[in-house]
Design a protein around this motif. Structure first.
Motif, short mmCIF file in Angstrom:
data_model
loop_
_atom_site.label_atom_id
_atom_site.label_comp_id
_atom_site.label_asym_id
_atom_site.label_seq_id
_atom_site.Cartn_x
_atom_site.Cartn_y
_atom_site.Cartn_z
N GLY A 149 -11.82 11.88 -3.59
CA GLY A 149 -10.83 12.97 -3.56
C GLY A 149 -9.65 12.53 -2.73
O GLY A 149 -8.68 12.01 -3.25
N THR A 165 -4.16 -3.86 0.36
CA THR A 165 -4.33 -2.72 1.25
C THR A 165 -3.87 -1.45 0.54
O THR A 165 -2.79 -1.43 -0.04
N ILE A 166 -4.74 -0.44 0.58
CA ILE A 166 -4.36 0.87 0.01
C ILE A 166 -4.20 1.84 1.18
O ILE A 166 -5.19 2.22 1.82
N LEU A 167 -2.96 2.19 1.47
CA LEU A 167 -2.69 3.09 2.59
C LEU A 167 -2.52 4.50 2.07
O LEU A 167 -1.81 4.72 1.08
N THR A 168 -3.17 5.46 2.72
CA THR A 168 -2.92 6.87 2.42
C THR A 168 -2.52 7.50 3.75
O THR A 168 -3.34 8.08 4.45
N PRO A 169 -1.25 7.30 4.12
CA PRO A 169 -0.81 7.57 5.49
C PRO A 169 -0.51 9.03 5.74
O PRO A 169 -0.43 9.80 4.80
N PRO A 170 -0.27 9.42 7.02
CA PRO A 170 -0.42 8.56 8.20
C PRO A 170 -1.89 8.43 8.58
O PRO A 170 -2.75 8.92 7.84
N LYS A 171 -2.18 7.81 9.72
CA LYS A 171 -3.57 7.62 10.11
C LYS A 171 -4.22 8.96 10.44
O LYS A 171 -3.55 9.93 10.79
N ASN A 172 -5.52 8.99 10.32
CA ASN A 172 -6.30 10.13 10.80
C ASN A 172 -6.09 10.19 12.31
O ASN A 172 -6.15 9.15 12.98
N VAL A 211 -13.59 5.18 -5.23
CA VAL A 211 -12.52 5.61 -4.32
C VAL A 211 -11.90 6.91 -4.82
O VAL A 211 -11.71 7.86 -4.06
N ASP A 259 -8.36 8.08 14.30
CA ASP A 259 -8.49 6.64 14.03
C ASP A 259 -8.00 5.83 15.22
O ASP A 259 -6.97 6.16 15.81
N PRO A 264 -8.38 9.89 -0.20
CA PRO A 264 -8.81 8.60 0.35
C PRO A 264 -8.57 8.51 1.87
O PRO A 264 -7.74 9.27 2.39
N PRO A 265 -9.28 7.63 2.57
CA PRO A 265 -9.03 7.45 4.00
C PRO A 265 -7.65 6.82 4.22
O PRO A 265 -7.03 6.35 3.26
N ALA A 266 -7.19 6.79 5.47
CA ALA A 266 -5.84 6.29 5.77
C ALA A 266 -5.65 4.86 5.27
O ALA A 266 -4.55 4.50 4.85
N ALA A 267 -6.70 4.05 5.32
CA ALA A 267 -6.54 2.68 4.81
C ALA A 267 -7.82 2.21 4.14
O ALA A 267 -8.92 2.48 4.62
N ILE A 268 -7.66 1.53 3.03
CA ILE A 268 -8.76 0.82 2.40
C ILE A 268 -8.32 -0.63 2.32
O ILE A 268 -7.26 -0.93 1.75
N PHE A 270 -5.73 5.83 -9.46
CA PHE A 270 -6.54 4.63 -9.20
C PHE A 270 -7.06 4.00 -10.49
O PHE A 270 -7.36 2.82 -10.55
#
Lengths: 471, 229
Positions: free
Chosen positions: B190, A270-277, B186, A280, B192-196, A246
């Motif tokens: 540590g 959009t910053i995706l850290t997939p998949p969704k929780n 962010v 969510d 990050p959540p699924a989407a920002i 980052f």
């Protein structure tokens, strides 16, 4: 894909004869370029930002194996399916298989140059899938069956009336050609599609290696729709699209938005850290990342051209290029046009016969290199590509003969003197206002559209000798 | 398809050395970052930039000011909306206290997105029919007039996307000078959540003859209320 079947000359003639295209290209590139100047001046020290951008990209590319491995590990740890595609055909197969495993009928796409590079839509349409480009510009050219004419504004070459004509059969009634009517039509039309999309396919502006995150920028919000609503998401990325963490992302996002459109940031990043929780209420449950090589590893191993992988796909080089500004994107014939397209297309496609013209779509003025936010020496790479093409033996017979003759005369002083004297006589019928015009081929290849300087009545060698004698 | 180790070792071969086992040294970054001197200035520049992008914005210090602001912006519209659609106002499960009490005093009932339906597709339809999506924001960026929102099980990403209007509440202390500062926070999370989502103004496009048009896909109107305690 009509323009793929035309020759370079045909495409160029067509572009030069299209006054709307040329006017629209100039207007759009002027606007984008001026906005970029303002946005970069505002940062105060643009050159320092460019230097930082270049340093980050160089670091990524020279450690690409490390960062890519880290990205894959992070992704797989969270259950993302990572697919490594050597060729465009491999990438298409991966996507086709995912679509067919889910028995998906409605596929939504947000802008992805990789999907253009691998000609994905065509393949999915053959399988009977309803695949929809959701970016307005991409949607327009999808209906028209054309490739993008600019990397940021893909339908730049279309008039509003042409857009209205393309939309009318879908609307089933006449549409006024004012922009609000056309965008409202697309909003309504696309909403239904967004709500029933089975699979979303997106591109990727940056992938953060340290966390396994995908960064996407759009202005319309279609990227968010495609990455929020369908249950399954596929992201296509070129393997060089990495940023270490980052910390570096800040610099690249600033450079990208400001260079592309002159915005501080695009409307949506959009910053995706997939998949969704799992808890969510929205976002994709299943996530696939397709990483494409397509000869990028060859470029990585080629020190002369490695820096072309530093590109962040902002399109700033298009907007300052005198060739692009005259012709628009379709004359290039390739998916990636503009100066960066002329550099990477021959390297990615490895086909000099088809793409050998591209390094010559440049005046070598260097405006592209100056505009590049990560300081890729584009004009220098174009010269080196010309060299590479010549070395590979793909130059036309006439050109080779001319250079052979050049070498012959310029390595023999007496013969050169005689030839120049002869030339001064022979040129007479073709000289107008001290310039050579007309003449037989191969001379006419040049003189049909330009003039040549005449052979001086008294050659330089003679002038020099006279000067010496006077002393 | 290639397996990871073949793919990576091919790259190492192209680079002419084995893949590093330690992280490569970080690039030194010394760009001059945009900095403001006080929180008041940060809020004011943030609002200026937000408004320049076409958004509406206000600072509130109490529940009463929040209520007045909502009335001024939306007037009697919600009453009309509710006649057609009882789920016209769609929100996170929990908004900042000041927002919760203002909506409750106005008697504008909020539908909680995450609980609005069992099936995700039904939730999307509810969000697409809603008139106003209401969220909080985790950060703001002064320099660009941006709100930054994390995803969370009690929130929902479609609220700021599908309704034609989006209203976000942000605490003044959450507004940062620049993106770098936000991304530092962010990174500190540590994982990050699924989407920002970083949102800078309404949905826009210039794809037809470079003519700017608002609201092609996302919200057409965007509002932000800065809560200054």
């Amino acid at each position: 894909m009509t323009m793929y079947n035309q020759t370079t000359d045909e495409r160029v003639d067509k572009a030069l004869a299209n006054s709307f295209l040329r006017q629209a290209t100039r207007r759009a590139t002027d606007r984008l370029r001026n906005n970029k100047y303002k946005a970069s001046a505002e940062l105060g020290n643009w050159e320092e930002w460019r230097a930082a951008g270049e340093a980050i990209r160089k670091n990524v590319i020279s450690n690409l194996d490390y960062y890519l491995n880290q990205l894959i590990e992070q992704m797989e740890k969270r259950g993302v399916h990572v697919h490594l595609a050597k060729t465009p055909a491999d990438a298409v197969t991966v996507v086709r298989n995912i679509v067919s495993e889910h028995n998906a009928k409605n596929v939504l796409k947000s802008k992805s140059m990789i999907s253009e590079e691998i000609h994905l839509n065509h393949a999915l349409e053959e399988d009977g899938i309803d695949v929809v480009e959701t970016d307005l510009g991409e949607y327009i050219i999808q209906i028209a069956g054309e490739p993008p004419s600019h990397i940021i504004v893909p339908a730049m070459h279309k008039t509003r009336q042409q857009v209205a004509d393309l939309f009318e059969p879908i609307a089933g009634h006449a549409l006024s050609s004012d922009t609000p009517t056309l965008t409202r039509f697309v909003r309504t039309q696309m909403r239904e599609k967004f709500l029933r999309g089975d699979i979303g396919i997106t591109g990727c502006n940056f992938a953060v290696a340290s966390t396994g995150s995908i960064v996407m920028v759009t202005n319309e919000g279609n990227g968010r729709m495609v990455s929020t609503l369908p249950r399954v998401q596929i992201t296509l990325m070129g393997m060089e699209r990495i940023v270490p963490s980052f910390r570096e992302l800040d610099i690249l996002l600033n450079l990208l938005a400001r260079s592309a459109t002159g915005q501080r940031f695009s409307s949506y990043t959009t910053i995706l850290t997939p998949p969704k929780n799992t808890a969510d209420p929205d976002g994709p449950e299943e996530y696939h990342l397709v990483i494409l090589d397509h000869n990028r590893s060859e470029i990585l191993g080629d020190k002369l051209f490695r820096s072309s992988l530093n590109c962040i796909r902002c399109g700033a080089c298009f907007n300052v290029c005198p060739v692009y500004r005259q012709l628009g994107g379709h004359a290039y014939g390739s998916v990636y046009s503009g100066p960066i397209g002329s550099v990477i297309t021959p390297l990615l496609e490895k086909d000099w016969k088809k793409w050998g013209h591209l390094p010559y779509f440049s005046s070598l003025c260097g405006a592209c290199s100056e505009a590049c936010p990560v300081r890729i020496p584009l004009h220098d790479l174009l010269v080196k590509l010309r060299m590479r093409k010549t070395q590979s033996g793909h130059t036309p017979q006439v050109e080779r003969q001319i250079f052979k003759a050049y070498r012959y005369f310029f390595t023999r002083e007496k013969t050169l003197r005689r030839a120049l004297r002869l030339g001064a006589h022979l040129q007479r019928p073709f000289v107008r206002n001290q310039r050579i015009t007309g003449g037989p081929p191969p001379l006419s290849n040049w003189t049909n559209s330009r003039t040549l300087p005449m052979v001086a009545p008294k050659p330089f060698m003679q002038l020099w000798a006279d000067l010496k004698n006077k002393r | 398809m290639s397996n990871t180790s073949d793919f990576i070792s091919n790259l190492a071969a192209k680079l002419g050395r084995p893949t590093p086992t330690q992280p490569p040294p970080q690039v030194k970054l010394s760009v001059p970052q945009y900095q403001l001197s006080s929180s008041a200035e940060r809020v004011s520049v943030f609002l200026q930039n937000w408004q320049a992008l076409g958004g509406k914005g206000a600072i509130v210090r109490s529940e009463d000011e929040t209520l007045q602001c909502l009335k001024q912006w939306f007037g009697e519209q919600p009453i009309t909306w509710f006649k057609e659609n009882s789920k016209a106002l769609l929100a996170w499960d929990k908004l900042p206290t000041i927002a919760e009490s203002a909506f409750s005093s106005l008697n504008w009932p909020l539908t909680r997105y995450s609980q609005s339906a069992f099936d995700p597709r039904d939730r999307y339809s509810i969000a697409a029919s809603a008139e106003l999506g209401i969220t909080g924001s985790d950060w703001g960026i002064s320099l660009s007039g941006t709100v930054v929102v994390k995803s969370d099980p009690l929130r929902g990403r479609a609220i700021s996307l599908l309704p034609p209007r989006h209203l976000s509440f942000i605490e003044s202390t959450k507004i940062q000078d620049n993106l770098f500062n936000v991304l530092e926070e962010v990174a500190a999370l540590g994982s990050p959540p699924a989407a920002i989502e970083m949102i800078s103004g309404p949905s826009r496009t210039s794809d037809i003859e470079m003519d700017l048009s608002i609201g092609v896909h996302g919200p057409i109107e965007v509002y932000v209320i800065v809560i200054d305690h």
